[in-house]
Write a protein that holds these residues in place. Structure first.
Motif, short mmCIF file in Angstrom:
data_model
loop_
_atom_site.label_atom_id
_atom_site.label_comp_id
_atom_site.label_asym_id
_atom_site.label_seq_id
_atom_site.Cartn_x
_atom_site.Cartn_y
_atom_site.Cartn_z
N MET B 36 0.87 -1.17 0.00
CA MET B 36 0.00 0.00 0.00
C MET B 36 0.90 1.22 0.00
O MET B 36 2.11 1.11 0.18
CB MET B 36 -0.92 -0.02 1.22
N GLU B 172 -3.26 -2.63 -8.58
CA GLU B 172 -4.59 -2.00 -8.48
C GLU B 172 -5.64 -2.76 -9.28
O GLU B 172 -6.36 -2.18 -10.08
CB GLU B 172 -4.51 -0.54 -8.93
N THR B 203 -2.48 -2.22 -3.72
CA THR B 203 -3.85 -1.70 -3.62
C THR B 203 -3.89 -0.47 -2.72
O THR B 203 -2.98 -0.24 -1.92
CB THR B 203 -4.83 -2.76 -3.08
N HIS B 204 -4.92 0.30 -2.89
CA HIS B 204 -5.14 1.46 -2.02
C HIS B 204 -6.16 1.16 -0.93
O HIS B 204 -6.31 1.94 0.00
CB HIS B 204 -5.65 2.65 -2.84
N ALA B 234 -2.88 -2.90 7.39
CA ALA B 234 -3.78 -2.41 6.34
C ALA B 234 -5.03 -1.81 6.98
O ALA B 234 -5.51 -0.75 6.56
CB ALA B 234 -4.16 -3.54 5.39
N GLU B 238 -6.36 2.02 6.63
CA GLU B 238 -7.72 2.30 6.15
C GLU B 238 -8.41 3.29 7.11
O GLU B 238 -9.06 4.22 6.69
CB GLU B 238 -8.50 0.98 6.08
#
Ligand code: ATP
Ligand code: MG
Lengths: 435, 259
Positions: B36, B172, B203-204, B234, B238
């Protein structure tokens, strides 16, 4: 007696050869005049291609053709090109035709499909009014040369209202670079007839590896309401110079469709023109080409509109690899009085190497107000992102480029309605790309 | 031999600008790693450098798969060695049908004369397309041409499934996917999980990781992996964003290569 002079023929030898072959007087004198002309007039001057730097004089000498008893006697790579089960086939080897067959059914309908030499002897009344009428023998040294020395060749005659369903096929090949190989093809489609003619012009590359010239002329006459589909794929060897002039004259509501594959390994001058004389006459031209090594090509398509409401469409797509170069000309000419005419053209060149060269020259010449016309042209290098993407899936660079080339040509190839042409194009394209 | 992928001190530049400043990462078969990081920190550059994109020049370090140095290989050889990259922006190739392309890619892995039969290929392709709930017509469409963003991503996963790679890098893969597509693609990835296969998922968003639980999560900033942890990392990103990471590490500008 290999002839390698700046003037590749002269009156005396042209006439002597013609007489020796038992040609009618009118043809003997046509050849004599043409031979003399060939010594005085200039080679054609296509845009930006100096063809006089090519070896244009390797015309070779006449080789008496020896008919084959069966197709099995032909080289394998020629046999491969013969459509399976065809009943309508003509094969020219070097200077003359060695095989011809026409189905009884077509013969009974009055269709003629034979070599042009025979046609001049046996059907002079049908040939003479057309031979060298769409293309004049005195246009330039090339047309004069073909008039003087043409050999073998094809004559297609389709009577009024006769529809020929299956394609008539010709394979014209050389396997002796020292032999004159100069076909002339004449197609006459009478009113409301239909015919598809398909040929391959190839070199047996294992045999003919010297230098040679292939000066060829194609003339097509489309009478009112007739339809002629003409497919032709050229795959001549590296030592060859292919100079092919094609021309159709289309009368009222007639239609000509040209599908041309210029896939030679040597220098190529290809010039395909439709003259839309009649009202409502139409023409469709598709040309694809691939250039390798140091090949030079001049590929020209032309549409000339005289008829009202005439319509033309021309597409050329060419792929240039290595240091090959192509000058692609599209010329749409709409004459005064051709009201409601429509002419469109597209030329696209894809280059696969920084040393390859491509030039697209779309030209619209319009002498009438009430018309529509359009053109599009593009020249570009292969996109490295595309090559990378394909390679990232494990596909080698060579295969990736091949896929991209097929993809570039696909929109034209997939539009070809005649299956035999599509298949041959595919096969000869593979031969060219697989090397 | 169990899959073992090692990136060691990898540096790469583009147009003379250094973007990757020494990446170290080890992935074993069966493991799922997530990367990330904020925009412009070098994540896609890492993926491209691994695959051998012609614009990126690797200036130092190595990446090896089962002991073979990938950096010595051409892009196609890396792929055949077992590396697969689902790209953030897949190319469109007009005139080449998806199925012709897929078949070429499969055959590139097979000996000449031992190409996959057409019937077997079609069966495989159609089976996988069904799993991905792709309309069969996509087999005949030109490769990625006019595909929507989500359709392209699904097509990347289709390729992954058919090519059976050892190391899968997904850049992504979740961007542009609707909620159903995200689930379908994630199921596709999960179906491919195996002891012989490692994943690197860029991934974001946590939402993808809700479906595909990573074993390790790495944060990339300034062309380096600046922090690593487990799935909880992660989760925290988030919830809280990247500021706390930057603060912890004393980073002002997390991007890389900006003039
Ligand atoms: N072709 C290029 N020319 C110049 N700079 C480039 C080029 N490609 C990437 N960069 C720069 O490299 C840096 C890293 O880009 P990269 O695509 O790796 O970021 P990323 O982490 O994948 O970002 P995102 O989350 O937005 O996808 C960026 O500053 C980008 O502008
Ligand atoms: Mg990115």
């Amino acid at each position: 007696m290999s002839t390698q002079l700046t003037t590749p023929t002269d009156r005396n030898s042209a006439e002597t050869l013609a007489r020796g072959k038992g040609e009618p007087d009118w043809l003997v004198s046509l050849r004599g005049e043409a031979a003399e002309l060939a010594g005085t007039i200039e080679w054609p001057k296509p845009e930006k291609v100096r063809i006089e730097r090519w070896n244009l004089t390797a015309v070779g000498s006449y080789e008496t053709p020896a008919a084959v008893a069966s197709l099995a006697e032909l080289p394998a790579n020629v046999q491969e090109l013969v459509a399976e089960g065809t009943e309508n086939l003509l094969v020219q080897r070097n200077s003359g035709v060695v095989w011809k067959q026409l189905s009884a059914e077509l013969a009974s309908k009055g269709v003629i499909f034979t070599d042009l030499e025979t046609a001049c002897r046996e059907h002079g009344d049908l040939v003479k009014p057309y031979l060298f009428q769409a293309v004049n023998k005195d246009e330039d040294k090339l047309t004069a040369l073909n008039a003087a020395i043409w050999n073998g060749g094809v004559f297609v005659y389709v009577p009024k209202n006769v529809e020929v369903e299956l394609p008539l096929q010709a394979v014209l090949f050389n396997d002796n670079a020292g032999a004159t190989f100069a076909p002339h093809i004449l197609v006459v489609a009478e009113a409301n007839s239909r015919v598809t003619y398909v040929d391959c012009v190839v070199t047996d590359k294992s045999k003919a590896n010297g230098e040679f010239v292939h000066p060829a002329i194609v003339e097509v006459f489309v009478k009112p309401g007739a339809l002629v589909r003409y497919g032709s794929v050229h795959s001549l060897g590296e030592g060859g110079v292919d100079m092919t002039i094609r021309r159709a004259v289309v009368e009222n509501d007639g239609r000509v469709e040209w599908i041309i594959g210029d896939l030679n390994d040597g220098h190529t001058l290809s010039d395909t023109k439709s003259v839309m004389k009649g009202q409502g006459s139409t023409s469709d031209v598709k040309v694809i080409s691939v250039g390798n090594n140091a090949q030079q090509m001049s590929l020209t398509t032309r549409a000339v509109h005289f008829g009202k409401s005439s319509d033309s469409n021309m597409i050329t797509r060419a792929v240039m690899r290595d240091s090959a170069s192509a000058i692609i000309n599209g010329i749409t000419k709409i004459e005064h009085g051709a009201t409601k005419a429509n002419g469109v053209q597209t030329e696209r060149v894809l280059m696969l190497s920084p040393k390859a060269r491509g030039d697209a020259n779309p030209i619209l010449l319009i002498d009438e107000d009430d018309v529509t016309a359009g053109h599009a042209a593009s020249v570009g290098q292969v996109n490295p992102e595309q090559v990378y993407y394909l390679m990232s899936r494990g596909i080698s660079r060579q295969d990736a480029e091949r896929l991209i080339i097929y993809g570039f040509l696909a929109p034209v190839v997939s539009e070809i309605s005649v299956e035999a042409v599509r298949n041959q194009l595919q096969r000869l394209l593979e031969r060219k790309l697989e090397g | 031999m169990a899959t073992h992928f090692v990136i060691d001190g990898l540096k790469a530049e583009i147009e003379g600008k250094e973007i990757l400043k020494g990446i170290n990462l080890e992935i074993k078969g069966g493991e799922i790693h997530a990367i990330m990081g904020p925009n412009g920190t070098g994540k896609s550059t890492l993926a491209s450098a691994l695959m051998g994109h012609p614009k990126y020049e690797v200036t130092a370090g190595s990446a090896s798969l089962d002991g073979e140095d990938l950096m010595e290989m051409e892009t196609d050889e890396r792929a055949r060695a077992g590396l697969f990259l689902a790209m953030q922006y897949p190319s469109e190739i007009p005139g080449v049908t998806n199925s012709d392309f897929l078949r070429s890619a499969i055959n590139a892995r097979r000996e000449e004369g031992n190409e996959i039969s057409l019937i077997k290929f079609i069966r495989q392709m159609e089976g996988k397309m069904k799993e991905l709930e792709m309309n069969p017509e996509f087999a005949h469409r030109y490769l990625n041409e006019g595909f929507s963003g989500g359709e392209k991503k699904r097509n990347e996963i289709l390729q992954m499934m058919l090519l059976d790679p050892k190391i899968v890098v997904l850049d992504e893969i979740d961007s542009g996917l609707d909620i159903d597509a995200l689930r379908i693609v994630a199921n596709g990835v999960n179906a491919m999980r195996s002891e012989d296969r490692g994943f690197l998922i860029i991934t974001h968003y946590q939402r993808l990781l809700n479906y595909i639980t990573p074993d390790f999560v790495h944060v990339m900033m300034q062309g380096r992996i600046v922090k690593s942890g487990g799935p909880e990392l992660a989760q925290r990103l988030e919830n809280e964003g990247y500021d706390w990471v930057k603060e912890e590490l004393g980073i002002q500008d997390e991007t890389v290569g900006q003039a």
